[in-house]
Scaffold this active site. Structure first.
Site, PDB file in Angstrom:
ATOM      1  N   HIS A   1      -9.712 -12.100  12.811  1.00  0.00           N
ATOM      2  CA  HIS A   1      -9.443 -10.689  13.093  1.00  0.00           C
ATOM      3  C   HIS A   1     -10.706 -10.101  13.737  1.00  0.00           C
ATOM      4  O   HIS A   1     -11.529  -9.510  13.054  1.00  0.00           O
ATOM      5  CB  HIS A   1      -9.120  -9.984  11.769  1.00  0.00           C
ATOM      6  CG  HIS A   1      -8.593  -8.596  11.925  1.00  0.00           C
ATOM      7  ND1 HIS A   1      -7.634  -8.068  11.111  1.00  0.00           N
ATOM      8  CD2 HIS A   1      -8.900  -7.599  12.802  1.00  0.00           C
ATOM      9  CE1 HIS A   1      -7.374  -6.823  11.459  1.00  0.00           C
ATOM     10  NE2 HIS A   1      -8.131  -6.514  12.483  1.00  0.00           N
TER      11      HIS A   1
ATOM     12  N   ARG B   1     -12.863  -7.561  15.175  1.00  0.00           N
ATOM     13  CA  ARG B   1     -12.819  -6.090  15.215  1.00  0.00           C
ATOM     14  C   ARG B   1     -13.698  -5.601  16.355  1.00  0.00           C
ATOM     15  O   ARG B   1     -14.550  -6.352  16.861  1.00  0.00           O
ATOM     16  CB  ARG B   1     -13.256  -5.530  13.855  1.00  0.00           C
ATOM     17  CG  ARG B   1     -12.205  -5.762  12.775  1.00  0.00           C
ATOM     18  CD  ARG B   1     -12.359  -4.785  11.595  1.00  0.00           C
ATOM     19  NE  ARG B   1     -11.096  -4.588  10.908  1.00  0.00           N
ATOM     20  CZ  ARG B   1     -10.612  -5.401   9.962  1.00  0.00           C
ATOM     21  NH1 ARG B   1     -11.283  -6.469   9.601  1.00  0.00           N
ATOM     22  NH2 ARG B   1      -9.466  -5.128   9.386  1.00  0.00           N
TER      23      ARG B   1
ATOM     24  N   HIS C   1     -17.477  -9.360  12.270  1.00  0.00           N
ATOM     25  CA  HIS C   1     -17.037 -10.625  11.665  1.00  0.00           C
ATOM     26  C   HIS C   1     -16.945 -11.660  12.799  1.00  0.00           C
ATOM     27  O   HIS C   1     -17.953 -12.005  13.384  1.00  0.00           O
ATOM     28  CB  HIS C   1     -15.674 -10.472  10.983  1.00  0.00           C
ATOM     29  CG  HIS C   1     -15.511  -9.280  10.091  1.00  0.00           C
ATOM     30  ND1 HIS C   1     -14.755  -8.190  10.412  1.00  0.00           N
ATOM     31  CD2 HIS C   1     -16.003  -9.044   8.853  1.00  0.00           C
ATOM     32  CE1 HIS C   1     -14.785  -7.323   9.418  1.00  0.00           C
ATOM     33  NE2 HIS C   1     -15.532  -7.801   8.458  1.00  0.00           N
TER      34      HIS C   1
ATOM     35  N   GLU D   1      -5.427 -11.669  14.829  1.00  0.00           N
ATOM     36  CA  GLU D   1      -4.973 -10.331  14.431  1.00  0.00           C
ATOM     37  C   GLU D   1      -5.849  -9.271  15.082  1.00  0.00           C
ATOM     38  O   GLU D   1      -7.030  -9.514  15.328  1.00  0.00           O
ATOM     39  CB  GLU D   1      -5.181 -10.091  12.933  1.00  0.00           C
ATOM     40  CG  GLU D   1      -4.590 -11.059  12.001  1.00  0.00           C
ATOM     41  CD  GLU D   1      -5.038 -10.758  10.564  1.00  0.00           C
ATOM     42  OE1 GLU D   1      -4.359 -11.259   9.677  1.00  0.00           O
ATOM     43  OE2 GLU D   1      -6.041 -10.058  10.334  1.00  0.00           O
TER      44      GLU D   1
ATOM     45  N   HIS E   1      -3.223  -9.370   2.637  1.00  0.00           N
ATOM     46  CA  HIS E   1      -4.209  -8.386   2.208  1.00  0.00           C
ATOM     47  C   HIS E   1      -4.335  -8.335   0.703  1.00  0.00           C
ATOM     48  O   HIS E   1      -3.372  -8.054  -0.007  1.00  0.00           O
ATOM     49  CB  HIS E   1      -3.943  -6.962   2.731  1.00  0.00           C
ATOM     50  CG  HIS E   1      -5.227  -6.312   3.149  1.00  0.00           C
ATOM     51  ND1 HIS E   1      -6.124  -5.810   2.253  1.00  0.00           N
ATOM     52  CD2 HIS E   1      -5.805  -6.187   4.364  1.00  0.00           C
ATOM     53  CE1 HIS E   1      -7.176  -5.369   2.892  1.00  0.00           C
ATOM     54  NE2 HIS E   1      -7.027  -5.590   4.177  1.00  0.00           N
TER      55      HIS E   1
ATOM     56  N   HIS F   1     -10.597 -12.616   2.067  1.00  0.00           N
ATOM     57  CA  HIS F   1     -11.677 -12.133   1.194  1.00  0.00           C
ATOM     58  C   HIS F   1     -11.737 -12.855  -0.151  1.00  0.00           C
ATOM     59  O   HIS F   1     -12.786 -13.382  -0.548  1.00  0.00           O
ATOM     60  CB  HIS F   1     -11.508 -10.621   0.989  1.00  0.00           C
ATOM     61  CG  HIS F   1     -12.650  -9.997   0.284  1.00  0.00           C
ATOM     62  ND1 HIS F   1     -13.833  -9.664   0.906  1.00  0.00           N
ATOM     63  CD2 HIS F   1     -12.819  -9.679  -1.021  1.00  0.00           C
ATOM     64  CE1 HIS F   1     -14.668  -9.152   0.026  1.00  0.00           C
ATOM     65  NE2 HIS F   1     -14.076  -9.149  -1.157  1.00  0.00           N
TER      66      HIS F   1
HETATM   67  N1  PXP Z   1      -3.763  -9.403   7.181  1.00  0.00           N
HETATM   68  C1  PXP Z   1      -4.396  -8.473   7.925  1.00  0.00           C
HETATM   69  C2  PXP Z   1      -3.631  -7.773   8.979  1.00  0.00           C
HETATM   70  C3  PXP Z   1      -5.747  -8.183   7.710  1.00  0.00           C
HETATM   71  O1  PXP Z   1      -6.355  -7.259   8.446  1.00  0.00           O
HETATM   72  C4  PXP Z   1      -6.454  -8.893   6.718  1.00  0.00           C
HETATM   73  C5  PXP Z   1      -7.911  -8.633   6.514  1.00  0.00           C
HETATM   74  O2  PXP Z   1      -8.628  -8.943   7.668  1.00  0.00           O
HETATM   75  C6  PXP Z   1      -5.755  -9.854   5.973  1.00  0.00           C
HETATM   76  C7  PXP Z   1      -4.405 -10.076   6.210  1.00  0.00           C
HETATM   77  C8  PXP Z   1      -6.410 -10.650   4.901  1.00  0.00           C
HETATM   78  O3  PXP Z   1      -6.795  -9.813   3.850  1.00  0.00           O
HETATM   79  P1  PXP Z   1      -7.800 -10.321   2.749  1.00  0.00           P
HETATM   80  O4  PXP Z   1      -9.113 -10.556   3.422  1.00  0.00           O
HETATM   81  O5  PXP Z   1      -7.838  -9.219   1.738  1.00  0.00           O
HETATM   82  O6  PXP Z   1      -7.230 -11.594   2.175  1.00  0.00           O
END
Ligand code: PXP
Length: 237
Positions: A43, A45, A50, A70, A190, A214
């Site tokens: 992802h 940003r 990151h 993403e 998430h 995470h």
């Molecule tokens: N899905 C999306 C769209 C996200 O933005 C994120 C975090 O970057 C995740 C999943 C994964 O979340 P987590 O890091 O809490 O597992």
């Protein structure tokens, strides 16, 4: 069968802290796959704190499972995705300065924009998923804009899991069934972790993929990456 896609953002965050190549993101991606991950998610940003844009082609070259990129589809992001052609692109409406993604798309308000963007990505052969909350109208809107899949934002589920897990998961069960009726594929992500993942995956029908970063990378500090990936796989199989 639900697939586990490992989000490598936190690995990149550690690397970026020192400006060197430790840990080596490309090697970690290869090792995650060797240890059982069925996908790699990144992802990037806008501030590149990151994963960076420069990481993407290097990862694309080595990822042999499924590569998922993403992000918020601004012009720069879309250009990068179209150049690198991942298997899947997940569109997320996160603000440039967001700490992390914290809400799904309003698929009605942003209907025209989503339709156009999704069509462009699909024409390039990229499967599209959009990040949404488990709300009926948003799912109907998702169908309308032509996405292949939706990714449920599971932050609220994770937040309420310890208070009342049955109540926390209810909207996701109903929304998943509704999305399946409409022919949409279902992903989720998430704040999923070793405590709340099994309950989620065993209650949601047709869950195709979870992307987890995470908690998984944090757990790896204690259990090691190989064991951790195996532990997460056990929750969803
Ligand atoms: N899905 C999306 C769209 C996200 O933005 C994120 C975090 O970057 C995740 C999943 C994964 O979340 P987590 O890091 O809490 O597992």
């Amino acid at each position: 069968m639900t697939r586990l896609s490992v989000n490598l953002n936190k690995v990149a965050l550690i690397r970026n802290a020192r400006g060197s190549n430790l840990p080596d993101l490309v090697q970690v991606a290869k090792d995650c796959e060797r240890f059982g991950a069925e996908g790699i998610t990144v992802h990037p940003r806008p501030d590149e704190r990151h994963v960076t844009y420069a990481d993407i082609p290097l990862l694309k070259e080595v990822v042999s499972t499924e590569f998922n990129i993403e992000g918020n589809p601004n012009q720069k992001f879309l250009k990068m995705v179209l150049e690198n052609k991942p298997h899947q692109c997940t569109l997320v409406p996160d603000a440039p300065d967001a700490l992390t993604s914290d809400a799904g798309w309003d698929t009605i308000k942003h209907q025209d924009f989503l339709k156009e963007t999704i069509s462009e990505l699909k024409s390039a052969g990229i499967r599209v998923s959009i990040f949404i909350d488990p709300i009926k109208e948003m799912i109907e809107g998702a169908k309308e804009v032509g996405t292949d899949r939706i990714e449920f934002y599971t932050g609220p589920y994770a937040h309420d899991f310890h208070k009342n897990k049955d109540k926390a998961i209810k909207p996701y069960i109903e929304s998943a069934d509704f999305a399946s009726e409409l022919g949409l594929g279902i992903n989720a992500g998430h704040d999923l972790n070793l405590e709340n993942l099994r309950f989620f995956s065993s209650n949601i029908n047709n869950l195709l993929e979870v992307s987890i970063g995470h908690a998984l990378i944090s757990d790896a500090l204690y259990y090691g990456l190989h064991n951790t990936i195996q532990l997460y796989l056990k929750q969803i199989k």
